[in-house]
Write a protein that holds these residues in place. Structure first.
Motif, mmCIF file in Angstrom:
data_model
loop_
_atom_site.group_PDB
_atom_site.id
_atom_site.type_symbol
_atom_site.label_atom_id
_atom_site.label_comp_id
_atom_site.label_asym_id
_atom_site.label_seq_id
_atom_site.Cartn_x
_atom_site.Cartn_y
_atom_site.Cartn_z
ATOM 1 N N ARG A 196 -3.135 4.936 6.892
ATOM 2 C CA ARG A 196 -3.073 3.541 7.332
ATOM 3 C C ARG A 196 -4.483 2.949 7.460
ATOM 4 O O ARG A 196 -4.751 1.824 7.003
ATOM 5 N N ARG A 197 -5.378 3.696 8.061
ATOM 6 C CA ARG A 197 -6.760 3.212 8.239
ATOM 7 C C ARG A 197 -7.450 3.009 6.896
ATOM 8 O O ARG A 197 -8.160 2.021 6.684
ATOM 9 N N THR B 164 -6.117 -0.062 5.077
ATOM 10 C CA THR B 164 -6.627 -1.286 5.693
ATOM 11 C C THR B 164 -8.097 -1.493 5.359
ATOM 12 O O THR B 164 -8.523 -2.603 5.017
ATOM 13 N N HIS C 118 -8.332 -2.223 1.550
ATOM 14 C CA HIS C 118 -7.358 -3.203 1.055
ATOM 15 C C HIS C 118 -6.701 -2.693 -0.225
ATOM 16 O O HIS C 118 -6.702 -3.346 -1.277
ATOM 17 N N PRO D 168 -1.806 -1.757 2.876
ATOM 18 C CA PRO D 168 -2.738 -2.478 3.743
ATOM 19 C C PRO D 168 -2.070 -3.149 4.936
ATOM 20 O O PRO D 168 -2.681 -3.308 5.986
ATOM 21 N N GLY E 104 0.201 -1.954 6.796
ATOM 22 C CA GLY E 104 0.586 -0.994 7.826
ATOM 23 C C GLY E 104 1.809 -0.172 7.513
ATOM 24 O O GLY E 104 2.123 0.783 8.230
#
Length: 501
Positions: free
Chosen positions: A388-389, A392, A395, A410, A412
């Motif tokens: 998840r990180r 993000t 992107h 991106p 979540g």
């Protein structure tokens, strides 16, 4: 796709539903469900079956006590190892019912002396916050040494239900052959150590009203998430209808990686596949002459999907070529050395973040650790959060490879893939996956569906090969490619039939 729920979400569902039910109803339902699952696993008539039930000090132990009472009343020979500690009223009542049943209470040192047909693990559930140690660690070791099936209740004792890690650096966990998990499925049963410890997972929802379940952001991958992108080919089509894939890689001494990626892209349906070598270009791939080989210098990456990184190397020239691929308005897959270059050069990471077209990253844990400037251990301690990180931060859609591959978006969303096996733990299988991603993108699959479909097909191909006797030991990456083609064609055929009915 099947939703997966975190421990916090399960606690909330449990609390809200319990308010509307008689006291202890959920524990009684869990015990009955566990007894039913146990009866299904017994190899003999119930009256001949010897079942060992381990009831820990918490509510998980209460579920086990209820199960023991049901099994004993059903005629099984139940031996119950019970650990005092829980004072919740429903657990106290479960203990009373177990004591009133024909179940025989015994000390834990008698486990090794019995010949058991089934063990029910109710030592610790989702609330475990510290490593299993001392007497319980010895008990777990004794369970794991038994030759019979082991049914874990909710989660194998010692396993983190959120992350799939064994709790604690020096902890241990039960190796279950089956897990009956309550209320909702948990992500930790399907990734990291979870797949080795949980065995076959089934869910008992305990008749909880669907209104109590929140919208899930984590799911278990299956064809429902991507099959709509697998459309049958019209007769009136040509190679241009199915897109171009350019594989950027092949620095000196590393030509095999782009060849594997290119062959995978070709067999997965891309119309044309170009191998674009950062080093001296092969004249041709003698084993797959349909692949077009050329030097990467001067290639226009805007003419199709690029798979960047297999065998690319870490030179300045490799970074320059990767920068050109990132600048393309077309979909992009970044793998292997491409990921290492992004980790090492902040300018490439910034350009990657600004892309508009679909971008898929395919790191293994070490590559993910480099991208997040952390350690492999930190990545593996929470694979879902790591994916998840990373999604993000860059992107991009992230495929964090490993047991229970995690796909992150991106926004979540997280999906855990259930296909695949240790046969994939060999050089080149990642190159095959990257080429497969590129082929699906080239045929018009959206980025998210391409990532889900590629990971599922890649794992399914390995599962089929192992079932047929090829592997898991000694399976090679190249052997996956025709099996992927077969799996993809079957997917298209099934989806097409369903669409017509």
């Amino acid at each position: 796709m099947q939703p997966l729920y975190t421990v916090a979400q399960i606690r909330q569902i449990e609390t809200e539903s319990a308010r509307r039910l008689p006291a202890g109803a959920l524990m009684q339902r869990a015990g009955q469900a566990a007894a039913n699952a146990a009866l299904d696993l017994l190899p003999f008539a119930t009256s001949r079956a010897r079942v060992l039930v381990l009831a820990g000090p918490g509510n998980n132990g209460g579920d086990a006590l209820e199960a023991a009472a049901h099994l004993a009343h059903a005629g099984a020979h139940v031996a119950l190892v019970h650990f005092e500690g829980g004072t919740a009223p429903e657990r106290v009542r479960a203990l009373e019912r177990a004591r009133a049943s024909p179940a025989r209470f015994m000390a834990e040192d008698g486990i090794g002396a019995g010949e058991w047909h089934l063990v029910i693990d109710g030592l610790f559930g989702i609330g475990l916050g510290r490593p299993v140690a001392g007497t319980f660690a010895a008990l777990v070791a004794a369970i794991n040494a038994l030759p019979c099936p082991v049914l874990a209740l909710d989660v194998p004792s010692g396993l983190d239900a959120d992350t799939g890690c064994v709790v604690g650096p020096d902890g241990c966990a039960v190796h279950a052959t089956h897990t009956l998990t309550f209320i909702g499925d948990k992500p930790g049963l399907h990734t990291c150590d979870g797949r080795d410890h949980a065995g076959a997972v089934t869910v008992a929802h305990l008749d909880i009203d669907a209104a109590h379940y929140p919208a899930a952001t984590i799911h278990l991958n299956d064809t429902a998430g991507f099959a709509h992108a697998a459309v049958a080919r019209p007769q009136n089509s040509h190679k241009g209808s199915y897109g171009n894939v350019a594989v950027l890689g092949g620095a000196p001494g590393m030509t095999g990686a782009p060849v594997l990626a290119g062959r995978a892209a070709l067999h997965a349906g891309a119309g044309r596949v170009f191998l674009c070598f950062a080093g001296p270009a092969l004249q041709c791939d003698a084993g797959q002459p349909e692949l077009m080989c050329r030097t990467a210098h001067g290639v226009d990456f805007a003419t199709g999907v690029t798979v960047a990184g297999p065998g690319l190397g870490g030179s300045d020239e490799a970074a320059h070529l990767l920068e050109q691929a990132i600048a393309s308005p077309q979909p992009l897959v970044v793998d292997a050395d491409g990921l290492n270059l992004v980790a090492a050069r902040s300018g490439l990471a910034a350009r990657l973040r600004s892309r508009k077209a679909a971008t898929i990253l395919t790191p293994h844990p070490l590559e993910a650790a480099r991208l997040l400037a952390t350690s492999i251990g930190a990545i593996q301690r929470d694979r879902l959060d790591s994916a998840r990180r990373l999604a993000t931060a860059l992107h991009a859609i992230v495929i964090l490879k490993g047991s229970g591959t995690v796909i992150g978006a991106p926004g979540g969303a997280i999906v855990i893939n259930p296909t695949g096996n240790p046969a994939l733990a060999t050089a080149g299988t990642g190159d095959v996956l990257a080429g497969l991603c590129g082929a699906l993108l080239a045929q018009g699959w959206p980025g998210w569906e391409a990532a889900l479909g590629a990971v599922w097909l890649h794992g399914m191909a390995a599962d089929v090969l192992v079932t047929e006797g090829t592997g898991p030991v000694g399976l090679t990456a190249g052997e996956l490619i025709p099996a992927i083609r077969t799996a993809l064609n079957r997917l298209v055929a099934r989806h097409t039939r369903r669409g017509r009915t």
